[in-house]
Design a protein around this motif. Structure first.
Motif, mmCIF file in Angstrom:
data_model
loop_
_atom_site.group_PDB
_atom_site.id
_atom_site.type_symbol
_atom_site.label_atom_id
_atom_site.label_comp_id
_atom_site.label_asym_id
_atom_site.label_seq_id
_atom_site.Cartn_x
_atom_site.Cartn_y
_atom_site.Cartn_z
ATOM 1 N N LEU A 4 0.714 -1.089 -0.006
ATOM 2 C CA LEU A 4 0.106 0.085 -0.124
ATOM 3 C C LEU A 4 0.919 1.209 -0.195
ATOM 4 N N SER A 5 2.012 1.052 0.882
ATOM 5 C CA SER A 5 2.765 2.418 1.081
ATOM 6 C C SER A 5 3.670 2.896 -0.608
ATOM 7 N N GLU A 6 3.906 1.517 -1.160
ATOM 8 C CA GLU A 6 4.302 1.375 -2.625
ATOM 9 C C GLU A 6 3.494 2.068 -3.446
ATOM 10 N N ILE A 7 2.333 1.691 -3.554
ATOM 11 C CA ILE A 7 1.240 2.340 -4.120
ATOM 12 C C ILE A 7 1.014 3.754 -4.142
ATOM 13 N N VAL A 8 1.030 4.488 -2.796
ATOM 14 C CA VAL A 8 0.830 5.511 -2.279
ATOM 15 C C VAL A 8 2.181 6.475 -2.991
ATOM 16 N N ASP A 9 3.340 5.846 -2.748
ATOM 17 C CA ASP A 9 4.548 6.535 -3.312
ATOM 18 C C ASP A 9 4.402 6.631 -4.730
ATOM 19 N N SER A 10 4.132 5.492 -5.217
ATOM 20 C CA SER A 10 4.177 5.894 -6.710
ATOM 21 C C SER A 10 2.969 6.672 -7.390
ATOM 22 N N LEU A 11 1.806 6.872 -6.824
ATOM 23 C CA LEU A 11 0.927 7.963 -7.036
ATOM 24 C C LEU A 11 1.345 9.357 -6.758
ATOM 25 N N GLU A 12 2.127 9.388 -5.667
ATOM 26 C CA GLU A 12 2.759 10.743 -5.451
ATOM 27 C C GLU A 12 3.756 11.133 -6.409
ATOM 28 N N ASN A 13 4.781 10.130 -6.964
ATOM 29 C CA ASN A 13 5.486 10.547 -7.956
ATOM 30 C C ASN A 13 4.712 10.751 -9.221
ATOM 31 N N ARG A 14 3.676 10.147 -9.671
ATOM 32 C CA ARG A 14 3.119 10.429 -10.786
ATOM 33 C C ARG A 14 2.360 11.710 -10.843
ATOM 34 N N ILE A 15 1.660 11.879 -9.492
ATOM 35 C CA ILE A 15 1.206 13.240 -9.452
ATOM 36 C C ILE A 15 1.918 14.616 -9.444
ATOM 37 N N GLY A 16 3.132 14.324 -8.773
ATOM 38 C CA GLY A 16 4.370 15.230 -8.908
ATOM 39 C C GLY A 16 4.646 15.301 -10.457
ATOM 40 N N ASN A 17 5.006 14.507 -11.117
ATOM 41 C CA ASN A 17 5.455 14.439 -12.529
ATOM 42 C C ASN A 17 4.228 15.237 -13.241
ATOM 43 N N LEU A 18 3.074 15.024 -13.089
ATOM 44 C CA LEU A 18 1.730 15.679 -13.792
ATOM 45 C C LEU A 18 1.926 17.095 -13.551
ATOM 46 N N LEU A 19 2.205 17.514 -12.183
ATOM 47 C CA LEU A 19 2.173 18.668 -11.837
ATOM 48 C C LEU A 19 3.342 19.530 -12.579
ATOM 49 N N ASP A 20 4.546 18.923 -12.779
ATOM 50 C CA ASP A 20 5.542 19.181 -13.295
ATOM 51 C C ASP A 20 5.285 19.689 -14.757
ATOM 52 N N ARG A 21 4.768 18.650 -15.531
ATOM 53 C CA ARG A 21 4.214 18.684 -16.719
ATOM 54 C C ARG A 21 3.436 19.720 -17.136
ATOM 55 N N HIS A 22 2.305 19.955 -16.288
ATOM 56 C CA HIS A 22 1.361 20.975 -16.167
ATOM 57 C C HIS A 22 1.839 22.371 -16.038
ATOM 58 N N GLN A 23 2.821 22.503 -15.059
ATOM 59 C CA GLN A 23 3.464 23.818 -15.099
ATOM 60 C C GLN A 23 4.277 24.062 -16.412
ATOM 61 N N LYS A 24 5.000 23.160 -16.892
ATOM 62 C CA LYS A 24 5.911 23.390 -18.225
ATOM 63 C C LYS A 24 4.633 23.715 -19.321
ATOM 64 N N LEU A 25 3.691 23.122 -19.493
ATOM 65 C CA LEU A 25 2.841 23.252 -20.384
ATOM 66 C C LEU A 25 2.350 24.844 -20.314
ATOM 67 N N LYS A 26 1.825 25.319 -18.945
ATOM 68 C CA LYS A 26 1.246 26.359 -18.736
ATOM 69 C C LYS A 26 2.447 27.552 -19.304
ATOM 70 N N LYS A 27 3.754 27.393 -18.835
ATOM 71 C CA LYS A 27 4.505 28.340 -19.419
ATOM 72 C C LYS A 27 4.835 28.170 -20.971
ATOM 73 N N ALA A 28 4.723 27.055 -21.320
ATOM 74 C CA ALA A 28 4.608 27.052 -23.041
ATOM 75 C C ALA A 28 3.436 27.885 -23.645
ATOM 76 N N ASN A 29 2.410 27.542 -22.844
ATOM 77 C CA ASN A 29 1.182 28.329 -23.323
ATOM 78 C C ASN A 29 1.303 29.564 -23.335
ATOM 79 N N ALA A 30 1.641 30.184 -22.285
ATOM 80 C CA ALA A 30 1.880 31.639 -21.855
ATOM 81 C C ALA A 30 2.748 32.314 -22.920
ATOM 82 N N ASN A 31 4.020 31.459 -23.547
ATOM 83 C CA ASN A 31 4.757 32.178 -24.256
ATOM 84 C C ASN A 31 4.220 31.960 -25.680
ATOM 85 N N LEU A 32 3.625 30.815 -25.883
ATOM 86 C CA LEU A 32 2.824 31.114 -27.220
ATOM 87 C C LEU A 32 1.827 32.075 -27.635
ATOM 88 N N GLU A 33 1.034 32.226 -26.538
ATOM 89 C CA GLU A 33 0.078 33.341 -26.509
ATOM 90 C C GLU A 33 0.734 34.821 -26.575
#
Length: 96
Positions: A4-33
């Protein structure tokens, strides 16, 4: 329990990666705008410049035909007729 703790850690990592990608995409979108806004301004500038050059070209054609060039006589006659009609219209409005 460790599973269970491995699953939670994996989910935390995935969520962290998704948040990083989201921030990068927001920056790229702002630059494109921002780039889009700059390009729109440039386009408006070029359209105005084209309009100015078109008017200059038309004026030169008219001046050339008035100087005796046979090349644009028809256009000159049409332009003069349009100007005469416009003047007549103004005169009629003033006389009312």
């Amino acid at each position: 329990m460790s599973n269970l703790s491995e699953i939670v850690d994996s989910l935390e990592n995935r969520i962290g990666n998704l948040l990083d990608r989201h921030q990068k995409l927001k920056k790229a979108n702002a630059n494109l705008e921002e780039e889009l806004a700059e390009l729109k301004l440039k386009q408006q500038h070029f359209e105005k410049e084209i309009e100015v050059w078109t008017e200059k070209c038309d004026s030169l054609k008219l001046a050339n035909s008035m100087l005796g060039s046979d090349q644009h006589k028809r256009e000159t006659k049409l332009k003069i007729n349009a100007l005469v009609r416009e003047i007549d219209h103004c005169i009629s409005q003033l006389s009312e």
